[in-house]
Design an enzyme around this catalytic site. Structure first.
Site, PDB file in Angstrom:
ATOM      1  N   GLU A   6       2.223   0.979  -1.021  1.00 28.21           N
ATOM      2  CA  GLU A   6       2.689   2.139  -0.537  1.00 28.21           C
ATOM      3  C   GLU A   6       2.668   2.025   0.995  1.00 28.21           C
ATOM      4  O   GLU A   6       1.594   1.665   1.553  1.00 28.21           O
ATOM      5  CB  GLU A   6       1.387   3.155  -0.812  1.00 28.21           C
ATOM      6  CG  GLU A   6       1.763   4.487  -0.491  1.00 28.21           C
ATOM      7  CD  GLU A   6       0.848   5.652  -0.706  1.00 28.21           C
ATOM      8  OE1 GLU A   6      -0.105   5.223  -1.723  1.00 28.21           O
ATOM      9  OE2 GLU A   6       1.057   6.945  -0.575  1.00 28.21           O
TER      10      GLU A   6
ATOM     11  N   ARG B 184      -9.884  -5.902  -8.999  1.00 33.87           N
ATOM     12  CA  ARG B 184      -9.276  -6.259  -7.372  1.00 33.87           C
ATOM     13  C   ARG B 184     -10.412  -7.048  -6.865  1.00 33.87           C
ATOM     14  O   ARG B 184     -11.402  -7.174  -7.100  1.00 33.87           O
ATOM     15  CB  ARG B 184      -9.588  -4.536  -6.830  1.00 33.87           C
ATOM     16  CG  ARG B 184     -10.767  -3.984  -6.838  1.00 33.87           C
ATOM     17  CD  ARG B 184     -10.684  -2.410  -6.237  1.00 33.87           C
ATOM     18  NE  ARG B 184     -10.494  -2.194  -4.824  1.00 33.87           N
ATOM     19  CZ  ARG B 184      -9.475  -1.576  -4.556  1.00 33.87           C
ATOM     20  NH1 ARG B 184      -8.514  -1.140  -5.294  1.00 33.87           N
ATOM     21  NH2 ARG B 184      -9.418  -1.757  -3.271  1.00 33.87           N
TER      22      ARG B 184
ATOM     23  N   LYS C 147      -7.473   1.003   2.765  1.00 29.70           N
ATOM     24  CA  LYS C 147      -6.868   1.344   3.786  1.00 29.70           C
ATOM     25  C   LYS C 147      -7.121   2.405   4.897  1.00 29.70           C
ATOM     26  O   LYS C 147      -7.153   2.474   6.067  1.00 29.70           O
ATOM     27  CB  LYS C 147      -5.205   1.713   3.583  1.00 29.70           C
ATOM     28  CG  LYS C 147      -4.532   0.393   3.368  1.00 29.70           C
ATOM     29  CD  LYS C 147      -2.925   0.651   3.006  1.00 29.70           C
ATOM     30  CE  LYS C 147      -2.700   0.430   1.514  1.00 29.70           C
ATOM     31  NZ  LYS C 147      -1.460   1.055   0.953  1.00 29.70           N
TER      32      LYS C 147
END
Ligand code: ATP
Ligand code: MG
Length: 604
Positions: A65, A300, A310
């Site tokens: 994104e 992850r 982020k």
């Protein structure tokens, strides 16, 4: 990879099998995706049916994104998706998942393109540029949503957000049907078109999939798939006032792009039933071509002393805790790059940590170890004095006829062990020695602690690559601080000459001549956080910031570093790996070097 006779695989090159490789290999063996067609671009069933059999054996994608800079966790996903495609004759798409207009921007889009390329991956294959953006699929998504409405698989819900939350139930309580759930497809279609036409307020209603309000999986209790949001999109502008939800958009993006294996992190596991449900409905309706892509989850990356969110990284930037996204302490790809990490070291890291199905923490030293491994045989050696004090050889004039006399010394740029067989070693480094040199302050002790082998009055030490000297004493200021170390040079002991071994030295120390040393700013970076799990359990990560994560010193460097270009990496003997700063080095003639990492792990 293009070399006709590749070198024997080292541990880092060997492709260790993992559960994702096994899934791909099983699919290739069964021909699960052998019937797929590809019309040269993403598209619906009719479009793809008009194409050729897909030349790509598998298709994967990396779908960021564009709402921030990529970090080391994304690097794992990039290496995984592009690496698997490369290894199995497939293609990996770079896709901007830009369905959420508010936080996205072209600054982030460009930084992501740079980061993926810098890591060594590309998305061109067979003359086609496989760079896509989800917002290009908004028309299809809208069309798919209308199809679901008409087929009785979706309805417009006008409950308040709060009512919807309550009626969704929880793990122990089934959900309750919305009073709007029994509307007819025609009513729903009219309402949905009004949503699109901007006839309703933001947040006043949503389109929901009609699945099962009693499902044990809460994600299957009629998830929202479209919402009203009057926001300008960085790519589609004000064309839309309704936007698809991520869970609806993502499977469709994968399917339009003919992705075969859609890899995501574990938190999406509960979304998989909806992923499958949605694509089955759209295949049934003939909008998409079967077989649909399948989603697989992997753990992850969690790295000790590092934050990989982020949003939190953005907070560090906007609160000026760091100098920017590319601060060399940041785990962003631009930060790692500026710190001195190489693409090879990050690829090696991704390979070494592998992929698993359960979350765990990777020690930060693993990343540093990969960098050392990559630079060990590449980074030219140099001497640098980071905490300088002057050493004067008081008999220099007597021995060599003048205090101004200097001589050239040479040392190899790479040690013998770093030169592969048949490879020509790089030219030697050349630097001067004169009557005064800079040495590390810690290399002199007026009263030596037990076992100390470096300079103290009466001790004999070699200036590495130069002469053997005998320490005679020091000068001090009023506070007792040593201002100058004194020694006598021993004639005939120069390194590389027959007399070099005539006098036994207790130690060899690094140094830089006053005559040709270059002054430099050296930034000694350390870990940004002093807590191995800075944001675990909802902790305030700002409190975990390491107050000593940056120390700036004025250092003396040997003259071979005068030609260093931004991004060039070196091993400063005994100090570690350093890089010429890619932003500040060379500006106004200033030399600026960053410490990448020490020679060994000092945090254990
Ligand atoms: P963040 O929470 O930092 O914003 P994200 O997952 O929302 O991360 P995306 O841009 O959506 O960021 O991620 C793109 C891809 O990178 C996704 O496929 C995601 O699963 C993957 N990814 C993100 N963080 C990690 C991580 N720490 N380890 C491995 N893969 C990751
Ligand atoms: Mg995300």
């Amino acid at each position: 990879m293009t070399s006709p006779t590749p070198p024997a695989p080292t541990e880092g090159d060997a492709k260790v099998s993992n559960f994702l490789r096994q899934i791909i290999e099983a699919d290739l063996a069964k021909g699960t995706y052998a019937s797929r067609r590809w019309a040269g671009s993403p598209g619906d069933a009719a479009h793809q049916a008009s194409g050729q059999p897909d030349p790509a054996k598998i298709r994967t994608r990396f779908p960021p994104e564009p709402n921030g800079y990529l970090h080391v966790g994304h690097a794992k996903s990039i290496c995984l998706n592009f690496g698997l495609a490369r290894d199995y004759g497939g293609i990996c798409h770079l896709r901007f998942d830009d369905t959420n207009p508010e936080k996205e921007s072209t600054e982030f889009v460009n930084s992501i393109i740079d980061a993926v390329q810098w890591l060594g991956f590309g998305w061109q294959a067979g003359g086609v540029n496989h760079l896509y953006q989800a917002s290009d699929y908004f028309d299809f998504m809208y069309h798919a949503a209308e199809y679901l409405v008409q087929a009785g698989h979706a309805y417009v819900d006008e409950q308040t957000t709060e009512q919807m939350r309550i009626n969704r139930g929880d793990f122990s309580k089934p959900g309750v049907d919305s009073p709007f759930r029994s509307r007819t497809p025609a009513e729903n279609l009219a309402r949905f078109r009004e949503m699109r036409a901007g006839e309703h307020e933001d947040g006043s209603m949503v389109l929901r999939a009609k699945i099962d309000m009693a499902s044990p999986n809460i994600n299957m209790r009629d998830p929202a798939i479209y919402r009203i949001r009057r926001a300008t999109h960085h790519h589609t502008g004000d064309t839309w006032c309704i936007y698809p939800m991520y869970t609806f958009a993502h499977p469709i993006e994968d399917a339009l792009e003919q992705i075969t294996h859609s890899f995501c992190t574990l938190e999406f596991e509960d979304q998989r039933p909806f992923y499958d449900w949605l694509l089955e409905r759209l295949c049934e309706g003939g909008l998409l071509k079967a077989p649909p892509p399948r989603q697989y989850e992997f753990a992850r990356l969690n790295l000790t002393y590092v934050i990989t969110s982020k949003r939190k990284l953005a907070q560090l930037v906007y609160d000026h805790k760091v100098s920017g996204w590319d601060d060399p302490r940041m785990p962003t790809i631009v930060g790692l790059r500026r710190r001195g990490y190489t693409p090879q070291s990050i690829q090696l890291f991704a390979e070494r940590i592998g992929v698993t199905k359960s979350d765990s923490w990777i020690d930060y030293s693993t990343l540093e170890g990969c960098l050392r491994e990559d630079l060990e045989n590449k980074a030219h050696r140099a001497m640098a004095v980071l905490d300088p004090v002057k050493l004067v050889m008081t008999n220099w004039g007597e021995v060599f006829g003048s205090d101004d006399h200097t001589e050239d010394c040479t040392q190899p740029a790479l040690p013998h062990s770093a030169i592969a067989e048949g490879q020509t070693p790089p030219p030697d480094r050349v630097f001067k020695i004169g009557n005064a040199v800079w040495i590390e302050r810690e290399d002199f002790e007026e009263v030596p602690p037990k076992g100390y082998k470096r300079l103290y009055p009466g001790n004999v030490v070699r200036l590495k690559g130069g002469y053997v000297i005998e320490c005679t004493g020091c000068a001090k200021d009023a506070d007792g601080k040593v201002t100058e170390v004194q020694a006598k040079v021993i004639a005939g002991t120069k390194s590389g000459t027959p007399g070099a071994d005539s006098v036994k030295a207790k130690a060899a120390i690094t140094w830089v001549a006053v005559a040709d040393g270059i002054s430099a700013e050296v930034r000694l970076y350390d870990r940004l956080f002093s807590d191995p799990h800075p944001d675990a359990g909802g902790k305030d990560f700002i409190e975990a910031l390491n107050p000593n994560s940056l120390k700036v010193v004025q250092a003396w460097l040997e003259p071979s570093l005068a030609t260093a270009q931004p991004d060039d990496k070196f091993q400063f003997e005994r100090h570690g790996y350093f890089v010429a700063d890619r932003v500040d080095h060379g500006v106004d003639g200033k030399a600026v070097f960053n410490r990448v990492t020490g020679l060994k792990d000092s945090w254990k």
